[in-house]
Write an enzyme that holds these catalytic residues in place. Structure first.
Site, PDB file in Angstrom:
ATOM      1  N   TYR A  26       3.230   0.658   4.805  1.00 45.09           N
ATOM      2  CA  TYR A  26       2.934   0.620   6.238  1.00 45.09           C
ATOM      3  C   TYR A  26       3.957  -0.231   6.982  1.00 45.09           C
ATOM      4  O   TYR A  26       4.544  -1.151   6.418  1.00 45.09           O
ATOM      5  CB  TYR A  26       1.506   0.143   6.500  1.00 45.09           C
ATOM      6  CG  TYR A  26       1.178  -1.237   5.988  1.00 45.09           C
ATOM      7  CD1 TYR A  26       1.449  -2.373   6.745  1.00 45.09           C
ATOM      8  CD2 TYR A  26       0.585  -1.399   4.744  1.00 45.09           C
ATOM      9  CE1 TYR A  26       1.138  -3.638   6.277  1.00 45.09           C
ATOM     10  CE2 TYR A  26       0.270  -2.660   4.262  1.00 45.09           C
ATOM     11  CZ  TYR A  26       0.553  -3.773   5.030  1.00 45.09           C
ATOM     12  OH  TYR A  26       0.254  -5.008   4.557  1.00 45.09           O
ATOM     13  N   HIS A  78       1.177  -2.003  -1.927  1.00 44.72           N
ATOM     14  CA  HIS A  78       0.720  -3.143  -2.720  1.00 44.72           C
ATOM     15  C   HIS A  78      -0.798  -3.259  -2.661  1.00 44.72           C
ATOM     16  O   HIS A  78      -1.444  -2.744  -1.741  1.00 44.72           O
ATOM     17  CB  HIS A  78       1.345  -4.446  -2.209  1.00 44.72           C
ATOM     18  CG  HIS A  78       0.990  -4.762  -0.790  1.00 44.72           C
ATOM     19  ND1 HIS A  78       1.701  -4.260   0.280  1.00 44.72           N
ATOM     20  CD2 HIS A  78      -0.024  -5.486  -0.250  1.00 44.72           C
ATOM     21  CE1 HIS A  78       1.153  -4.674   1.402  1.00 44.72           C
ATOM     22  NE2 HIS A  78       0.092  -5.423   1.118  1.00 44.72           N
ATOM     23  N   TYR A  97      -5.298  -0.328   6.896  1.00 44.72           N
ATOM     24  CA  TYR A  97      -6.404  -1.183   6.453  1.00 44.72           C
ATOM     25  C   TYR A  97      -7.614  -0.931   7.323  1.00 44.72           C
ATOM     26  O   TYR A  97      -7.483  -0.730   8.534  1.00 44.72           O
ATOM     27  CB  TYR A  97      -6.027  -2.661   6.576  1.00 44.72           C
ATOM     28  CG  TYR A  97      -5.075  -3.151   5.524  1.00 44.72           C
ATOM     29  CD1 TYR A  97      -5.556  -3.739   4.359  1.00 44.72           C
ATOM     30  CD2 TYR A  97      -3.699  -3.057   5.698  1.00 44.72           C
ATOM     31  CE1 TYR A  97      -4.680  -4.218   3.387  1.00 44.72           C
ATOM     32  CE2 TYR A  97      -2.824  -3.522   4.737  1.00 44.72           C
ATOM     33  CZ  TYR A  97      -3.319  -4.104   3.584  1.00 44.72           C
ATOM     34  OH  TYR A  97      -2.447  -4.566   2.633  1.00 44.72           O
ATOM     35  N   ARG A 116       6.169  -2.586   4.651  1.00 47.09           N
ATOM     36  CA  ARG A 116       5.701  -3.224   3.428  1.00 47.09           C
ATOM     37  C   ARG A 116       5.690  -2.209   2.288  1.00 47.09           C
ATOM     38  O   ARG A 116       5.156  -1.099   2.443  1.00 47.09           O
ATOM     39  CB  ARG A 116       4.253  -3.759   3.583  1.00 47.09           C
ATOM     40  CG  ARG A 116       3.997  -4.931   4.495  1.00 47.09           C
ATOM     41  CD  ARG A 116       4.706  -6.215   4.153  1.00 47.09           C
ATOM     42  NE  ARG A 116       4.988  -6.546   2.770  1.00 47.09           N
ATOM     43  CZ  ARG A 116       4.142  -7.096   1.893  1.00 47.09           C
ATOM     44  NH1 ARG A 116       2.918  -7.368   2.243  1.00 47.09           N
ATOM     45  NH2 ARG A 116       4.518  -7.358   0.654  1.00 47.09           N
ATOM     46  N   HIS A 160      -3.654  -6.394  -2.857  1.00 49.23           N
ATOM     47  CA  HIS A 160      -3.859  -7.847  -2.872  1.00 49.23           C
ATOM     48  C   HIS A 160      -4.816  -8.220  -4.004  1.00 49.23           C
ATOM     49  O   HIS A 160      -5.858  -7.570  -4.173  1.00 49.23           O
ATOM     50  CB  HIS A 160      -4.471  -8.307  -1.550  1.00 49.23           C
ATOM     51  CG  HIS A 160      -3.563  -8.115  -0.372  1.00 49.23           C
ATOM     52  ND1 HIS A 160      -2.682  -9.070   0.054  1.00 49.23           N
ATOM     53  CD2 HIS A 160      -3.387  -7.056   0.455  1.00 49.23           C
ATOM     54  CE1 HIS A 160      -2.015  -8.621   1.108  1.00 49.23           C
ATOM     55  NE2 HIS A 160      -2.421  -7.387   1.376  1.00 49.23           N
TER      56      HIS A 160
END
Lengths: 246, 196
Positions: A153, A166, A114, A163, A168
């Site tokens: 990640y 995905h 991110y 995770r 959000h």
């Protein structure tokens, strides 16, 4: 102590926080360590349906910019990774389109990083990818984003925790009560089984509603894979509120 | 009309995660009116977790009526009540600075409640954070609306004074109110479940 009339007594309905709705996550899900100090422990108080929650922010957002729904064109160059189309419809419980509603997304880049100061995963930042987009649904409740498939990640929840990939999603719908923040997953992800956030939704079919489907029709030849993700929000209709008798 | 169509099942909620500011705090939506507005009030608070630590990766959203008590929404058809130019009633504040959130807004008016009752001036609040698999819902009432609060059907439905007091913003200075949110533990804020 305040006096309570009989009508007030009837309203004093409570609900234990360990809810039994298997189609929504509970607040406390110990496998997801982050819930342990953040889930409320006192019973939730039932709030009667009033104007305060059948209304909600439908005005007041500035219209998203032209390129806000194309995360691959927000910088000088092209981002790394697999270009994808993510599209679908936003519907209410009766299957009717939720029009003109704001859809906001954010995600990791192709390497699973991110663009956020708190993210310490040593995967590379992509200078051509911010990972945030927004758009308004059209008259059919339809939305469409162009982006990059996010990478999986690691996180610190448990040993060797990863995770699943995905995106959000944040949506408003027509009312305060229809507000939803969720995550869209990709079909066939091998990481589902070990992810407590995904599995906090204990009903398998309900989990399936968070997984997009591959969409050949939306796939652009030689350019981008298509994924379909329809979203259903609470709120049955927009019948005008009856005039109060007060 | 044929029989009621089978309803669609809702998409489940998931946490905003720790990086929500990327997607949800791109612009400052915490000022619902300019700070210089003559009727502006400021609501400040800190979001705390169950260990009493500030939550620095949360998000607080508010939704409220105009000072007339009317919501800027088509479901509120009371057109005789004025709306405020440029005021829509929605705000959003992150909690990145030591768990603190703040809003500059107008004080809402009273709003119709169930069964002909009147709800005291209040602000609907949604709280999002890493570790919250779905958002929490609470309300901000105002300390200086004692009489209206005493008649409010929601506050009256809460028997425990300690619980009720977690919903009341304390007046600190002229137009400044303090409303802390405690997710868990001693003094936990009262959270709501919306009835179907």
């Amino acid at each position: 102590m305040q006096q309570h009339g009989p009508a007030q007594e009837q309203q004093r309905e409570i609900l234990v926080p360990q809810e039994d709705d298997l189609e929504q996550p509970p607040y406390l899900y110990p496998g997801y360590v982050g819930t342990r100090l953040r889930a409320p422990k006192e019973p939730l108080i039932i709030l009667p349906k009033t104007l305060s929650d059948i209304t909600g922010p439908v005005y007041g957002h500035r219209k998203p910019g032209e390129l806000d729904n194309d995360l691959t064109r927000q910088h000088g160059g092209e981002p790394q990774g697999q270009k994808i189309i993510v599209h679908g419809r936003v519907l209410d419980g009766d299957g009717r389109p939720v029009r003109n509603t704001l859809v906001e997304i954010w995600q990791a880049n192709a390497a699973g990083r991110y663009r956020h100061k708190v993210d310490q995963h040593p995967a590379p930042i992509d200078p051509n990818f911010s990972g945030a987009g927004r758009t308004l649904t059209d008259d059919d409740g339809y939305y469409r984003f162009i982006t990059i498939k996010p990478g999986a990640y690691p996180w610190q929840n448990h040993y060797n925790a990863w995770r699943p990939a995905h995106i959000h999603f944040s949506l408003f719908g027509r009312a305060f009560r229809s507000r939803l923040v969720t995550q869209m997953y990709f079909p066939g992800d091998p990481l589902f089984f070990q992810d407590p956030i995904f599995n906090s939704v204990r009903d398998e079919k309900a989990r399936g509603r968070m997984i997009s489907s591959f969409d050949l029709e939306a796939t652009i030849p030689e350019e981008a894979l298509g994924f379909r993700f329809d979203i259903v929000l609470e709120g049955r209709d927009a019948t005008p509120f009856e005039r109060p008798h007060a | 009309m044929m029989g009621r169509k089978e309803s669609l099942r809702l998409t489940p909620s998931q946490t905003v995660g720790p990086y929500l500011s990327l997607g949800l705090l791109r612009e400052d939506w915490s000022k619902l009116v300019p700070p210089g507005h003559p009727q502006a009030i400021r609501i400040e608070g800190t979001l705390y977790d169950g260990a009493g630590e500030p939550v620095t990766d949360g998000l607080v959203e508010i939704w409220q009526a105009a000072p007339s008590g009317r919501y800027d929404h088509p479901a509120d058809g009371r057109e005789e009540l004025p709306l405020e130019e440029g005021f829509h009633g929605f705000g959003r504040s992150g909690t990145e600075e030591e768990g603190r959130f703040s809003f500059v807004t107008l004080k809402p008016g009273p709003v119709p409640g169930p069964g002909g009752t009147t709800q005291a001036p209040h602000v609907m609040v949604a709280v999002f954070a890493r570790g919250l698999l779905k958002h929490l819902i609470t309300r901000i009432y105002f300390e200086d609306e004692e009489e209206a609060n005493g008649q409010d059907p929601v506050l009256r439905s809460i028997g425990d004074e300690r619980v009720r007091s977690t919903l009341i913003a304390r007046k600190e200075a002229g137009s400044l109110y303090r409303f802390d949110i405690r997710l868990q533990g001693e003094g936990q804020t009262a959270f709501f479940k919306l009835s179907a």
